[in-house]
Write a protein that holds these residues in place. Structure first.
Motif, short mmCIF file in Angstrom:
data_model
loop_
_atom_site.label_atom_id
_atom_site.label_comp_id
_atom_site.label_asym_id
_atom_site.label_seq_id
_atom_site.Cartn_x
_atom_site.Cartn_y
_atom_site.Cartn_z
N ALA A 1 0.83 -1.21 0.00
CA ALA A 1 0.00 0.00 0.00
C ALA A 1 0.86 1.25 0.00
N VAL A 2 1.96 1.22 0.80
CA VAL A 2 2.85 2.39 0.83
C VAL A 2 3.54 2.57 -0.52
N LEU A 3 4.01 1.45 -1.08
CA LEU A 3 4.73 1.54 -2.36
C LEU A 3 3.82 2.07 -3.47
N THR A 4 2.56 1.59 -3.48
CA THR A 4 1.69 1.97 -4.59
C THR A 4 1.04 3.33 -4.37
N THR A 5 1.28 3.95 -3.21
CA THR A 5 0.75 5.29 -3.02
C THR A 5 1.25 6.24 -4.10
#
Lengths: 118, 324
Positions: free
Chosen positions: B167-171
């Motif tokens: 989730a953090v990476l795809t933000t």
């Protein structure tokens, strides 16, 4: 076959790549990295754990090459060559260690070694 | 700010995908592995489709979808297959599919290097070690899988950790990527000027350069003098009279040319460092694997005690006296 490869490889090569196209590759890279991470955390077989680190290397490589293509800068690919080198070195060392550990305990279970502490 | 994907859809898909992967991980007894795998695959496909919705004119070509589905499916199977040899073979599949992705990114050299180095060398070493370190069943007994391969450790917690990271990476899919600086489009053939001999031999092959004439080169750098606007070079014949010749269209810098110049001209130290790392790894592997493991009596007793102790199940497969 050769023609398919050529059209694949030269798909609008010198033109700039749109950020939306870049994000497709980044999503695949992120998914592969996360799958590798989950595998590293859940599997208990030492060899599979190392295989999962290779999966994460692979994901990082895709991201590097994709950014390199976006900026038309070949340093990304140079860095992937370096990553390949490190992966090969890591595989050689890690597998030697795994064989050594296996000889001691006759098992590849990582939890056999949980008495090791820092 | 340009949003490539709606954040709510993305996070929802992350949660669903986490559920799928969590179900797909191996468990003891009856486990919904197939269902979990299908769910995770469907969610991954949906995520990629949603990425394309807002920019339908900038979709990657169809091969991207094929290769990425194969790569991610193989990767999922690597972490869920209970047999290590099969996991390694699925990893080969992932490597080949990512070589296809590299090809789409016009990195031909890296694609082939990946297949040769990863699928050809590293994975074979892995397969050897897996086969060395797995006890083969006797003639009359059925092969039992190792207990540590059947059941995943902490499947729920690690899936949550993994997908939080995702989730953090795809933000950046809906925040950062839209603000990336636009790439500068350079003439990719510009490095040809640094290869005057190649220009010369191509011109001679095409018959554009008569015998006895030479290519005009920069006296200081040794590069060919090329007018990139008109794609012309100057040749000097025996008498010193210059002639302007236009370059043939099929004279192009390849990916290997770019990579070679980048590797050896722009980053000259890397090859040496890579060589030293590989040499050290080879020495280390030789030293490590030559070491004789002597298990003394006391350690053997301790080992037997551990193996029969309560910390491992009786069926762990570790008590078999294998030979290596």
């Amino acid at each position: 076959m050769i023609q398919v490869l050529q059209t694949l490889a030269q798909s609008g090569f010198p033109d700039r790549m749109h950020a939306a196209t870049l994000s497709h590759f980044l999503l695949v890279s992120a998914l592969m990295f996360v799958i590798g991470l989950i595998g590293f955390l859940t599997r208990r077989n030492l060899i599979i754990m190392f295989l999962c680190t290779e999966l994460m290397f692979q994901a990082a490589g895709i991201a590097l090459v994709a950014f390199g293509r976006y900026h038309l800068d070949f340093s990304g690919q140079t860095f992937v060559i370096f990553v390949l080198t490190v992966a090969a070195a890591e595989a050689a060392m890690a597998l030697a260690l795994v064989v050594l550990l296996f000889r001691r305990r006759e098992s590849l279970n990582a939890e056999e070694w949980k008495e090791l502490r820092g | 700010m340009e949003q490539i994907i709606n954040p709510y859809i993305l996070y929802g898909l992350c949660v669903l995908g986490a559920a799928g992967v969590c179900l797909a991980l191996p468990r003891k007894g009856l486990s919904p592995q197939l269902f979990g795998g299908l769910l995770a695959g469907a969610v991954g496909g949906l995520a990629i489709l949603f990425l394309g919705l807002k920019n339908p004119e900038h979709l990657p070509n169809i091969y991207f979808y094929i290769f990425s589905v194969v790569a991610l499916g193989g990767a999922l199977r690597v972490i869920t297959h209970p047999r290590p040899v099969y996991a390694a073979l699925y990893f080969v599949l992932t490597v080949i599919a990512s070589a296809g992705l590299f090809l789409i990114l016009s990195a031909e050299f890296m694609a082939f290097a990946l297949v040769i180095v990863y699928a050809g060398a590293i994975l074979i070493t892995y397969l050897f070690v897996i086969m060395l370190a797995t006890q083969s069943p006797q003639e009359d007994e059925v092969e039992v899988l190792m207990e540590y391969d059947i059941a995943a450790r902490e499947p729920f917690a690690s899936t949550v950790v993994g997908f939080l990271l995702l989730a953090v990476l795809t933000t950046m899919m809906f925040k950062g990527v839209g603000e990336l600086p636009a790439p500068q489009v350079k003439d990719p053939d510009a490095i040809l000027a640094a290869m005057p001999r190649r220009i010369e031999s191509t011109l001679r092959e095409e018959g554009l350069m008569p015998k006895g004439s030479t290519l005009k080169v920069d006296a200081q750098t040794g590069d060919a003098v090329v007018d990139w606007k008109h794609r012309t070079v100057t040749t000097i014949d025996g008498g010193g009279a210059p002639t302007v010749v236009s370059l043939p269209d099929d004279l192009k810098a390849t990916n290997a040319d770019h990579l070679g110049f980048n590797l050896l001209r722009d980053h000259p130290g890397t090859i040496e460092i890579a060589g030293v790392i590989l040499l050290m790894a080879m020495l280390g592997a030789v030293v490590l694997s030559r070491k004789q493991v002597q298990i003394d009596e006391e350690a053997k007793m301790r080992q037997a005690h551990t193996l029969s102790g309560a910390s491992f199940g009786p069926d762990s497969g570790t008590s078999k006296g294998g030979s290596l």
